[in-house]
Enzyme design. Structure first.
Site, PDB file in Angstrom:
ATOM      1  N   ARG A  37      49.626  -3.672  28.263  1.00 21.42           N
ATOM      2  CA  ARG A  37      50.840  -2.924  28.618  1.00 21.42           C
ATOM      3  C   ARG A  37      51.126  -2.976  30.109  1.00 21.42           C
ATOM      4  O   ARG A  37      52.287  -3.020  30.515  1.00 21.42           O
ATOM      5  CB  ARG A  37      50.711  -1.479  28.145  1.00 21.42           C
ATOM      6  N   LYS A 207      48.695   3.734   5.875  1.00 22.29           N
ATOM      7  CA  LYS A 207      49.453   4.736   5.133  1.00 22.29           C
ATOM      8  C   LYS A 207      50.873   4.297   4.839  1.00 22.29           C
ATOM      9  O   LYS A 207      51.635   3.972   5.738  1.00 22.29           O
ATOM     10  CB  LYS A 207      49.478   6.041   5.928  1.00 22.29           C
ATOM     11  N   GLY A 360      50.371  -1.742  17.102  1.00 22.92           N
ATOM     12  CA  GLY A 360      49.198  -1.908  17.947  1.00 22.92           C
ATOM     13  C   GLY A 360      48.095  -2.711  17.285  1.00 22.92           C
ATOM     14  O   GLY A 360      47.530  -3.635  17.886  1.00 22.92           O
ATOM     15  N   GLY A 383      55.756   2.307  16.846  1.00 24.05           N
ATOM     16  CA  GLY A 383      56.739   3.232  16.271  1.00 24.05           C
ATOM     17  C   GLY A 383      58.148   2.900  16.731  1.00 24.05           C
ATOM     18  O   GLY A 383      59.092   2.918  15.941  1.00 24.05           O
TER      19      GLY A 383
HETATM   20  P1  ADP Z   1      49.777  -1.136  13.230  1.00 21.67           P
HETATM   21  O1  ADP Z   1      49.014  -0.476  14.354  1.00 21.67           O
HETATM   22  O2  ADP Z   1      49.796  -2.619  13.353  1.00 21.67           O
HETATM   23  O3  ADP Z   1      51.135  -0.533  13.055  1.00 21.67           O
HETATM   24  P2  ADP Z   1      48.636   0.603  11.241  1.00 21.67           P
HETATM   25  O4  ADP Z   1      48.176   1.517  12.338  1.00 21.67           O
HETATM   26  O5  ADP Z   1      49.735   1.058  10.388  1.00 21.67           O
HETATM   27  O6  ADP Z   1      48.990  -0.829  11.878  1.00 21.67           O
HETATM   28  O7  ADP Z   1      47.428   0.272  10.290  1.00 21.67           O
HETATM   29  C1  ADP Z   1      46.246  -0.283  10.774  1.00 21.67           C
HETATM   30  C2  ADP Z   1      45.030   0.268  10.098  1.00 21.67           C
HETATM   31  O8  ADP Z   1      45.109   0.124   8.689  1.00 21.67           O
HETATM   32  C3  ADP Z   1      43.789  -0.494  10.510  1.00 21.67           C
HETATM   33  O9  ADP Z   1      42.940   0.385  11.206  1.00 21.67           O
HETATM   34  C4  ADP Z   1      43.162  -0.962   9.212  1.00 21.67           C
HETATM   35  O10 ADP Z   1      41.764  -0.822   9.174  1.00 21.67           O
HETATM   36  C5  ADP Z   1      43.818  -0.043   8.202  1.00 21.67           C
HETATM   37  N1  ADP Z   1      43.820  -0.630   6.853  1.00 21.67           N
HETATM   38  C6  ADP Z   1      44.439  -1.765   6.457  1.00 21.67           C
HETATM   39  N2  ADP Z   1      44.168  -2.008   5.168  1.00 21.67           N
HETATM   40  C7  ADP Z   1      43.358  -1.032   4.736  1.00 21.67           C
HETATM   41  C8  ADP Z   1      42.701  -0.749   3.482  1.00 21.67           C
HETATM   42  N3  ADP Z   1      42.860  -1.532   2.437  1.00 21.67           N
HETATM   43  N4  ADP Z   1      41.946   0.370   3.426  1.00 21.67           N
HETATM   44  C9  ADP Z   1      41.787   1.160   4.496  1.00 21.67           C
HETATM   45  N5  ADP Z   1      42.365   0.953   5.698  1.00 21.67           N
HETATM   46  C10 ADP Z   1      43.126  -0.144   5.809  1.00 21.67           C
HETATM   47 MG    MG Z   2      47.982   1.403  14.413  1.00 19.23          MG
END
Ligand code: ADP
Ligand code: MG
Length: 404
Positions: A37, A207, A360, A383
């Site tokens: 960043r 989620k 992230g 976000g």
């Molecule tokens: P980003 O930061 O790219 O937006 P998120 O924060 O929404 O992504 O999601 C990332 C997290 O989701 C990671 O820490 C990963 O371990 C978790 N994750 C992905 N698939 C699964 C799964 N099948 N079960 C549990 N956690 C998961």
């Molecule tokens: Mg994340």
């Protein structure tokens, strides 16, 4: 609407420029763990300095909730910023953001082009998150020009990105976007406007509830929606699939059914993983095996998409001309559950499409696998990029736009 940028600014020599940057870096043991960043905002800072300005740089860091928190001070960021910029960065740890000393020091900046002052964590002041006008007016008093380069914060109506540019404009002073913000808006606008088709969105992460509104808006605009990560299990379970102990959100079953129905109505392909890698626990040592995604045994969790799923996703990705990726396909942080994320990221990087990744964890994965060159844009805001792609008006951007 047109976004005002650094190109709209006139002579900057002798001007004090307030730069709202996103220096919200991860800290580990008091040191900056990832400098992405800080580096991302360099084009803006160096351009302003080359044009003869002096800078008041400000950011939030972590979530101190309107109070002084010694673990969220800007000290480590100041050190890194000085190192990357190759100049002195004046930072004084203060018990709050503003005091007479800080204000006096910023006043003197007008006579000293090239000086850089870094303010203390904006969120030490409760006025920041409250979008407080009085706090914004005091910040406005520090500079002659306002530049927002904090893409990661533009979706929040906080004083430094919302009330502050409004206050500057009211006082007849310019408020514009920095180069990073400009680049983010240009890349993401390409996905919002009339993207080259097929437009494929790949969503994952933990989620589904975090990304339901994104799914709802993307389904209206994409040709295919590929869903991996834990969020796939809410879709699969909502249709009666056996997902074992995988992460599911039963209170979202109705929402995901609605999304699926809408996709069918529009002829949008909604692709879920055919198979998944399951294990009884989230550890490197856990016994894992590949199973059909709707047949995860009781006592096990789906922790990655399987090889057939990667193949299926890769096929759709290969035919795309525009790709958006947000959210890992599995628990990629652990090597045994990283093949899905790696495989999909590799497929996107290899596609001849305009490819954008956001989030992230997704960006961390792209970097970890050395695939950055295969992407046209890596968004620095998780976000913020999703809210932008929903077509919403974001307070930090609206303040910098004008009718064409
Ligand atoms: P980003 O930061 O790219 O937006 P998120 O924060 O929404 O992504 O999601 C990332 C997290 O989701 C990671 O820490 C990963 O371990 C978790 N994750 C992905 N698939 C699964 C799964 N099948 N079960 C549990 N956690 C998961
Ligand atoms: Mg994340």
């Amino acid at each position: 609407m047109r976004l005002r940028t650094l190109d709209d600014l006139g002579e900057l020599a002798g001007q004090r420029v307030f730069v709202r940057a996103d220096l919200n870096v991860p800290l580990q043991g008091g040191a900056v763990a990832d400098d992405t960043r800080v580096r991302a905002t360099m084009p803006t800072l160096t351009e302003l300095l080359e044009r003869g300005a002096s800078l008041v740089v400000a950011s939030h860091l972590g979530r101190p909730k309107g109070q002084v928190d010694d673990t969220a001070r800007m000290g480590p960021v100041a050190g890194l910023l000085a190192e990357i910029l190759g100049r002195v960065v004046e930072y004084v740890a203060t018990d709050g953001v503003l005091n007479a000393e800080v204000e006096q020091s910023c006043e003197a900046l007008a006579f000293e082009p090239g000086r850089v002052v870094l303010l203390e964590n904006l969120r030490f002041d409760p006025g920041e998150e409250a979008d407080d006008r009085a706090f914004a007016l005091r910040l406005a008093g520090l500079a002659d020009v306002y530049v927002d380069d904090a893409f990661g914060a533009v979706h929040r109506a906080h004083a430094s990105v919302s009330a502050l540019p409004k206050a500057m404009l009211e006082q007849g002073r310019p408020a514009v976007a920095g180069r990073l913000l400009e680049r983010e808006v240009a890349a993401l606008s390409r996905l919002l406007g009339e993207p080259d088709r097929p437009f494929v969105a790949v969503l994952g992460g933990a989620k589904v509830s975090d990304k339901l509104s994104t799914i709802g808006s993307l389904v209206e605009r994409v040709d295919a929606l590929l869903i991996g990560g834990a969020m796939a299990f809410t879709f699969i379970a909502a249709e009666g699939g056996q997902v074992g102990d995988s992460l599911v959100e039963p209170d979202r079953f109705e929402d995901v059914r609605a999304a699926r129905a809408r996709a069918a109505e529009l002829g949008v392909v909604l692709q879920l993983p055919e198979d998944v890698v399951a294990a009884p626990e989230i550890t490197v040592e856990a016994q894992r095996h590949t199973v059909p995604s709707a047949e995860v045994p009781r006592g096990e969790k789906g922790l990655d998409i399987g090889p057939r799923a990667v193949e299926g996703f890769a096929r759709t990705i290969a035919g795309a001309r525009t790709i958006l990726w947000n959210g890992p396909m599995g628990v990629f942080e652990l090597e045994p559950f990283s093949a899905g994320t790696r495989g999909v990221a590799t497929a996107i990087a290899g596609a001849t499409a305009f490819a954008v990744a956001g989030g992230g964890d997704s960006i961390a994965a792209v970097k970890k696998y050395g695939l950055g060159d295969g992407f046209d844009h890596l968004s620095t805001g998780g976000g913020a990029s999703l809210e932008f792609l929903e077509g919403r008006s974001l307070p930090g951007i609206a303040a910098l736009e004008e009718a064409e």
